[in-house]
Design an enzyme around this catalytic site. Structure first.
Site, PDB file in Angstrom:
ATOM      1  N   ASP A  63       0.852  -1.191   0.000  1.00  0.00           N
ATOM      2  CA  ASP A  63       0.000   0.000   0.000  1.00  0.00           C
ATOM      3  C   ASP A  63       0.891   1.246   0.000  1.00  0.00           C
ATOM      4  O   ASP A  63       1.707   1.431   0.910  1.00  0.00           O
ATOM      5  CB  ASP A  63      -0.899  -0.012   1.243  1.00  0.00           C
ATOM      6  N   THR A  96      -3.219   5.460  -3.831  1.00  0.00           N
ATOM      7  CA  THR A  96      -2.089   6.098  -3.136  1.00  0.00           C
ATOM      8  C   THR A  96      -0.769   5.841  -3.857  1.00  0.00           C
ATOM      9  O   THR A  96       0.119   6.695  -3.846  1.00  0.00           O
ATOM     10  CB  THR A  96      -1.989   5.598  -1.683  1.00  0.00           C
ATOM     11  N   THR A  97      -0.620   4.661  -4.466  1.00  0.00           N
ATOM     12  CA  THR A  97       0.609   4.356  -5.209  1.00  0.00           C
ATOM     13  C   THR A  97       0.598   5.082  -6.555  1.00  0.00           C
ATOM     14  O   THR A  97       1.604   5.663  -6.970  1.00  0.00           O
ATOM     15  CB  THR A  97       0.742   2.829  -5.423  1.00  0.00           C
ATOM     16  N   ASP A 395      -9.311   0.024   1.948  1.00  0.00           N
ATOM     17  CA  ASP A 395      -9.344   0.498   0.556  1.00  0.00           C
ATOM     18  C   ASP A 395     -10.651   0.068  -0.120  1.00  0.00           C
ATOM     19  O   ASP A 395     -11.281   0.845  -0.825  1.00  0.00           O
ATOM     20  CB  ASP A 395      -8.151  -0.061  -0.235  1.00  0.00           C
TER      21      ASP A 395
END
Length: 535
Positions: A63, A96-97, A395
């Protein structure tokens, strides 16, 4: 002497200053370094990162936000990159990545123009124009509306989020839990839909068993047992009273002295304390509840009175748990026992039961008539597995929530980014003057997502990207990359969809961050005072 051409010292000699092109290129390098750190953590074939904290704890995750939260960085631009990952996680919960990789690519695209001495303001203006066009294209031409009442379709979208995580081996179970949890806590007031998963969805992690044993249910679960061994541990359709006051005699707020002159005074004091506790219990007993839950303590004497009237009790619960029980059962949290009335009693619960899981006792408040609070019980082999499963499930919960709030989706697997790349490249031809280059750079930077997906599953990016470009030039905007095989597939048939606002939030944040870092042309860092200075 300034008038004779001598040096003028404005800053202290302990202050370090960097300015001009060197700072801008340094910011670009810092952003690219952070992007390279998480690039291998994108897609179904992503690699895990093992991070050790100073206390010796180990975190294993892919994550983006969890990775960047654990690492320590010194460069101010790198710290800004860490902040955008956290911002996206709080706003939409996923991507987020992607946002870090995109931001790195946007700044990398600007590097060439900085070296050619094009002013940052020109680059920023082109970036803003490209972002506005990308958002318009995505909303009007590429996105697809979705029916939130269609369970199968929503589960497919949530599954595409989970497909890149550790939890994908149990994707069916995780998707259904996320969907049920969001549906349970969703409320509609005057046409406005509200889904507060932070306050009303609780994830309880209990080591042991398998992830398949995890369940989501409408109601609450507390890591508590009843305060007295003889109290009932199973009650059907209980009447519940919630308190946030002590059921014991009131102690003095500070140092309290009592002067006793007669030998009967001490007995009198004890009687007064006993009478006070009895009065509190009588106020409760009048309403004939089956279960009393308080955030504070319950004295032995109060336990005795409650047990005599067959009332079970739980003590020292968290404020957040009490709020969720209140929402699930319809009870009102009271601050004083003498203010209790019939309307404050919660009757919406179908079953209260204390169960033993592993070595600990847990109280379940479930089978509620209209529960607007939900609990997810996670089981797993170890604490490390449970922590990663919880991160993945958060998520999934955010994705399900985003679909409920904004029911528009776009093809996954880099299809949206590639469609935007093609659309912006076509528009770049009509952009006049020096802004055309930076405008095209934004389009080229969007290719980093499909390119990274191809690299992470071991395929050759050049050949596959060329094939994908050919598909999009024919107007086939739903074609993307299969993250497991690295082949070009039609996402409509493959069934990988992403919520539109997750993808757009990542692109918006990446471009805004690139603009922010490009506007910096001076870094002044002051060294701390040396000991004795200023005395």
């Amino acid at each position: 002497m300034a008038g004779r051409g001598g040096p003028v010292l404005v800053l202290k000699d302990t202050t370090k200053r960097e300015s001009g092109r060197k700072v801008q290129l340094g910011n670009v390098e810092a952003a690219k370094t952070i992007a390279d750190l998480v690039r291998t953590s994108l897609g179904p074939c992503s690699m895990l990162k093992m991070l050790m904290d100073p206390m010796g704890g180990v975190v294993m995750t892919n994550d983006g936000n969890a990775i960047l939260r654990e690492i320590q960085v010194q460069h101010p631009a790198a710290k800004a990159m860490l902040d955008i990952s956290r911002a996206v996680d709080e706003e939409v919960g996923d991507g987020t990545t992607s946002v870090i990789i995109l931001a790195g690519a946007m700044l990398s695209g600007a590097e060439r123009f900085l070296k050619e001495n094009i002013h940052p303001t020109v680059i920023i203006s082109a970036y803003r124009k490209a972002l506005d066009d990308a958002v318009t294209l995505a909303k009007e031409q590429i996105s697809v509306p979705v029916d939130v009442t269609d369970r199968e379709q929503v589960l497919k979208i949530v599954n595409s989020c989970i497909g890149t995580k550790l939890i994908r081996a149990w994707s069916d179970r995780a998707c259904s839990m996320a969907y049920e949890a969001v549906n349970t806590v969703m409320t509609e007031d005057r046409g406005r839909v509200e889904v507060d998963i932070k306050r009303y969805v609780r994830v309880e992690k209990v080591p042991g068993g398998s992830v398949d044993d995890s369940v989501a249910f409408g109601g609450c679960m507390l890591n508590k047992d009843v305060v007295h061994t003889k109290m009932r541990r199973r009650i059907e359709n209980p009447r519940i009273i919630l308190l946030d006051c002590n059921l014991e005699y009131k102690k003095g707020e500070s140092m309290t002295n009592l002067e006793i002159s007669n030998d009967t005074d001490f007995t009198r004091i004890l009687e007064l304390e006993e009478k006070m506790v009895q009065q509190m219990c009588d106020d409760i007993i009048q309403l004939k509840p089956d279960l009393v839950i308080t955030e504070k303590g319950i004295s032995d004497l109060a336990q005795h009175y409650l047990l005599k009237h067959n009332i079970s009790a739980l003590r020292r619960t968290r404020k957040t748990d009490n709020n969720r029980i209140s929402r699930a059962t319809g009870a009102t949290i009271c601050h004083r026992t003498d203010e209790l009335k019939e309307a404050d009693v919660g009757t919406g619960c179908g079953l209260f039961e204390v169960r033993k899981i592993g070595d600990e006792y847990f109280s379940f408040i479930e089978k509620c008539q209209n529960p607007k609070a939900c609990t997810i019980l996670l089981r797993g082999a170890s604490k490390d597995v449970l922590k990663e499963v919880e991160r993945n499930l958060q998520d999934a919960l955010h994705v399900a929530r985003n679909i409920m709030l904004q029911p528009h989706i776009a093809a996954g697997g880099g299809a949206l980014e590639m469609a935007l790349q093609h659309g912006l490249s076509e528009k770049a031809k009509s952009v006049a003057g020096i802004q055309q280059g930076p405008y095209q750079a934004v389009a080229d930077a969007l290719e980093i997502i499909p390119s990274t997906l191809i690299q992470n599953c071991g395929s050759k990016p050049l050949r596959v990207l060329t094939e994908l470009r050919a598909k999009h030039s024919q107007g086939l905007t739903s074609y993307g990359i299969d993250g497991e095989t690295g082949k070009v597939v039609d996402m409509t048939e493959f069934g990988v969809w992403d919520p539109l606002n997750v993808r757009l939030q990542a692109i918006k944040t990446a471009v805004e961050t690139a603009i922010l870092l490009l506007r910096i042309d001076d870094i002044v860092s002051g060294v701390k005072k040396t000991q004795g200075e200023g005395n």
